[in-house]
Design a protein around this motif. Structure first.
Motif, PDB file in Angstrom:
ATOM      1  N   SER A  32       6.487   0.961   0.578  1.00 33.84           N
ATOM      2  CA  SER A  32       6.517  -0.590   0.164  1.00 33.84           C
ATOM      3  C   SER A  32       5.046  -1.244   0.343  1.00 33.84           C
ATOM      4  O   SER A  32       4.678  -1.814  -0.573  1.00 33.84           O
ATOM      5  CB  SER A  32       7.467  -1.110   1.144  1.00 33.84           C
ATOM      6  N   ILE A  33       4.502  -0.625   1.419  1.00 32.77           N
ATOM      7  CA  ILE A  33       3.113  -1.225   1.607  1.00 32.77           C
ATOM      8  C   ILE A  33       2.065  -0.747   0.553  1.00 32.77           C
ATOM      9  O   ILE A  33       1.106  -1.573   0.034  1.00 32.77           O
ATOM     10  CB  ILE A  33       2.477  -0.583   3.167  1.00 32.77           C
ATOM     11  N   PHE A  34       2.166   0.702   0.374  1.00 29.71           N
ATOM     12  CA  PHE A  34       1.200   1.011  -0.941  1.00 29.71           C
ATOM     13  C   PHE A  34       1.598   0.313  -2.118  1.00 29.71           C
ATOM     14  O   PHE A  34       0.501   0.172  -2.903  1.00 29.71           O
ATOM     15  CB  PHE A  34       1.414   2.643  -0.903  1.00 29.71           C
ATOM     16  N   TYR A  35       2.698   0.077  -2.351  1.00 27.05           N
ATOM     17  CA  TYR A  35       3.150  -0.539  -3.648  1.00 27.05           C
ATOM     18  C   TYR A  35       2.548  -1.705  -3.744  1.00 27.05           C
ATOM     19  O   TYR A  35       1.972  -2.326  -4.725  1.00 27.05           O
ATOM     20  CB  TYR A  35       4.449  -0.256  -3.992  1.00 27.05           C
ATOM     21  N   VAL A 280       2.225   7.161  -5.780  1.00 26.44           N
ATOM     22  CA  VAL A 280       2.193   5.955  -4.874  1.00 26.44           C
ATOM     23  C   VAL A 280       0.510   5.896  -4.330  1.00 26.44           C
ATOM     24  O   VAL A 280      -0.051   4.605  -4.423  1.00 26.44           O
ATOM     25  CB  VAL A 280       3.016   6.250  -3.775  1.00 26.44           C
ATOM     26  N   VAL A 281       0.204   6.936  -3.684  1.00 25.85           N
ATOM     27  CA  VAL A 281      -1.138   6.851  -3.145  1.00 25.85           C
ATOM     28  C   VAL A 281      -2.567   6.695  -4.168  1.00 25.85           C
ATOM     29  O   VAL A 281      -3.344   5.892  -3.794  1.00 25.85           O
ATOM     30  CB  VAL A 281      -1.103   8.153  -2.029  1.00 25.85           C
ATOM     31  N   THR A 282      -2.504   7.471  -4.908  1.00 31.29           N
ATOM     32  CA  THR A 282      -3.682   7.490  -6.001  1.00 31.29           C
ATOM     33  C   THR A 282      -3.673   6.017  -6.744  1.00 31.29           C
ATOM     34  O   THR A 282      -4.885   5.713  -6.500  1.00 31.29           O
ATOM     35  CB  THR A 282      -3.706   8.553  -6.860  1.00 31.29           C
ATOM     36  N   PRO A 283      -2.721   5.734  -7.337  1.00 30.83           N
ATOM     37  CA  PRO A 283      -2.853   4.225  -7.787  1.00 30.83           C
ATOM     38  C   PRO A 283      -3.272   3.076  -6.659  1.00 30.83           C
ATOM     39  O   PRO A 283      -4.181   2.088  -7.108  1.00 30.83           O
ATOM     40  CB  PRO A 283      -1.487   4.009  -8.423  1.00 30.83           C
ATOM     41  N   THR A 284      -3.068   3.210  -5.589  1.00 27.98           N
ATOM     42  CA  THR A 284      -3.387   2.446  -4.372  1.00 27.98           C
ATOM     43  C   THR A 284      -4.833   2.809  -4.165  1.00 27.98           C
ATOM     44  O   THR A 284      -5.706   1.639  -4.199  1.00 27.98           O
ATOM     45  CB  THR A 284      -2.621   2.467  -3.254  1.00 27.98           C
ATOM     46  N   LEU A 285      -5.372   3.904  -4.109  1.00 29.35           N
ATOM     47  CA  LEU A 285      -6.728   4.138  -3.718  1.00 29.35           C
ATOM     48  C   LEU A 285      -7.619   3.768  -4.846  1.00 29.35           C
ATOM     49  O   LEU A 285      -8.951   3.563  -4.623  1.00 29.35           O
ATOM     50  CB  LEU A 285      -6.823   5.704  -3.238  1.00 29.35           C
ATOM     51  N   ASN A 286      -7.233   3.932  -6.171  1.00 24.62           N
ATOM     52  CA  ASN A 286      -8.440   3.919  -7.090  1.00 24.62           C
ATOM     53  C   ASN A 286      -9.104   2.560  -7.315  1.00 24.62           C
ATOM     54  O   ASN A 286     -10.221   2.468  -7.005  1.00 24.62           O
ATOM     55  CB  ASN A 286      -7.623   4.110  -8.571  1.00 24.62           C
ATOM     56  N   PRO A 287      -8.361   1.324  -7.143  1.00 27.80           N
ATOM     57  CA  PRO A 287      -8.974   0.185  -6.805  1.00 27.80           C
ATOM     58  C   PRO A 287      -9.964  -0.276  -5.694  1.00 27.80           C
ATOM     59  O   PRO A 287     -10.926  -0.487  -5.624  1.00 27.80           O
ATOM     60  CB  PRO A 287      -7.794  -1.122  -6.890  1.00 27.80           C
TER      61      PRO A 287
END
Length: 321
Positions: A32-35, A280-287
């Motif tokens: 939830s946090i990562f999203y 979940v993690v990679t789309p969060t880390l990219n920006p």
């Protein structure tokens, strides 16, 4: 072994970590946090690139495409994943599973090609800087983005229909969080050699070929950077490309590990965590990677908040007057 079901199933059960409820609660909070961070980070990049003239360049044009892809990619599976992690009902309808697979594969294939296009952009910027504006003109950028989306559509139309036509076992229990090809192949009770050959061919086209070309482009970039005499010039060229390299490493390592051996024990167990990572993690880390390591994006954020502060001061002045 369960007998194969020749009829179209009503739905599937996404097992995830259903045998460990405590882990599922923890994952629900983490995902939830990562999203939420993914939504905030990628929407911020989209807005900044649209309103800030300093970011309206080919590099940031492709970055906005990556942000849009990441938003769609993670949204295609994360809400369903959160529902499954939260409650005992872990079912997904057959049309829902098929839609998730089509979108998931299409966006994944598109992102592989987009990362290659971004590497080409960095190659031109570093190795042919004097011709960069001439080569990377808006029409070419638009054609490259069109190619990215066409490749995504081609990839999913080739692979998804054959996967959904597999003779699935009667229990319909998918040992994963999402309806993706390796998990559905493991669910099949019939002969899957054709599907495994297909996933190898598609993987070679959309994973290994782009990755090889990216590595070739960066070998030329490395030579060009080492030939730069000034330390400041080398540092600027390095920072220009390092963010993209980090994104490539994060995406390709996890996706390749899951899709390289779809029936292996590793893919079945450790693959669940890798699926979580690249969905979940990679789309969060990219920006975050592009924001924290990029002076232009940080500058755009400062200018945006600076304008907001100035507008607030003007309103306060007008109110006092």
């Amino acid at each position: 072994m369960d007998m194969a079901n020749d009829t179209t199933p009503d739905g599937f059960v996404l097992l995830g970590f259903s045998d460990n409820p405590r882990l599922e609660i923890t994952l629900f909070v983490v995902v939830s946090i990562f999203y939420m961070v993914t939504l905030a980070g990628n929407i911020t990049i989209l807005l900044l690139s649209h309103i800030d003239s300093h970011l309206q360049t080919p590099m940031y044009f492709f970055l906005t495409q990556l942000s849009f892809l990441d938003l769609c990619f993670t949204t295609s599976c994360t809400p369903q994943m959160l529902l499954n992690l939260w409650g005992p009902d872990k079912t997904i309808s057959y049309p829902g599973c098929a839609a998730q697979l089509y979108i998931f594969l299409g966006l994944g294939a598109a992102e592989c090609v987009l990362l290659l296009v971004m590497a080409f952009d960095r190659y031109i910027a570093v190795c042919r800087p004097l011709h960069y504006v001439v080569i990377m003109h808006p029409k070419l950028c638009q054609k490259l983005v069109l190619l990215v989306w066409m490749c995504g559509i081609f990839g999913t139309l080739v692979h998804s229909p054959t996967t959904m036509k597999l003779p699935f076992c009667h229990h319909h229990q998918v040992d994963d969080f999402v309806c993706e090809v390796p998990a559905l192949i493991r669910l099949a009770c019939g002969d899957t050699r054709t599907n495994e050959l297909q996933i190898s061919v598609i993987g070679a086209i959309f994973l290994m070929v782009p990755l090889l070309l990216i590595l070739v482009s960066y070998s030329h970039i490395a030579k060009a950077v080492l030939a730069i005499q000034s330390q400041q010039g080398r540092s600027k060229a390095f920072h220009t490309c390092s963010s993209h390299l980090v994104v490539v490493f994060l995406f390709y390592c996890s996706v390749t590990a899951v899709y390289i051996q779809p029936r292996s024990h590793f893919s079945q167990k450790g693959g669940k965590f890798l699926t979580l990572f690249y969905t979940v993690v990679t789309p969060t880390l990219n920006p975050l990677v592009y924001t924290l390591r990029n002076k232009d994006v940080k500058g755009a954020l400062k200018r945006l908040f600076g304008k907001d502060e100035m507008a607030s001061e003007d309103r306060r002045t007008q109110t006092q007057g």
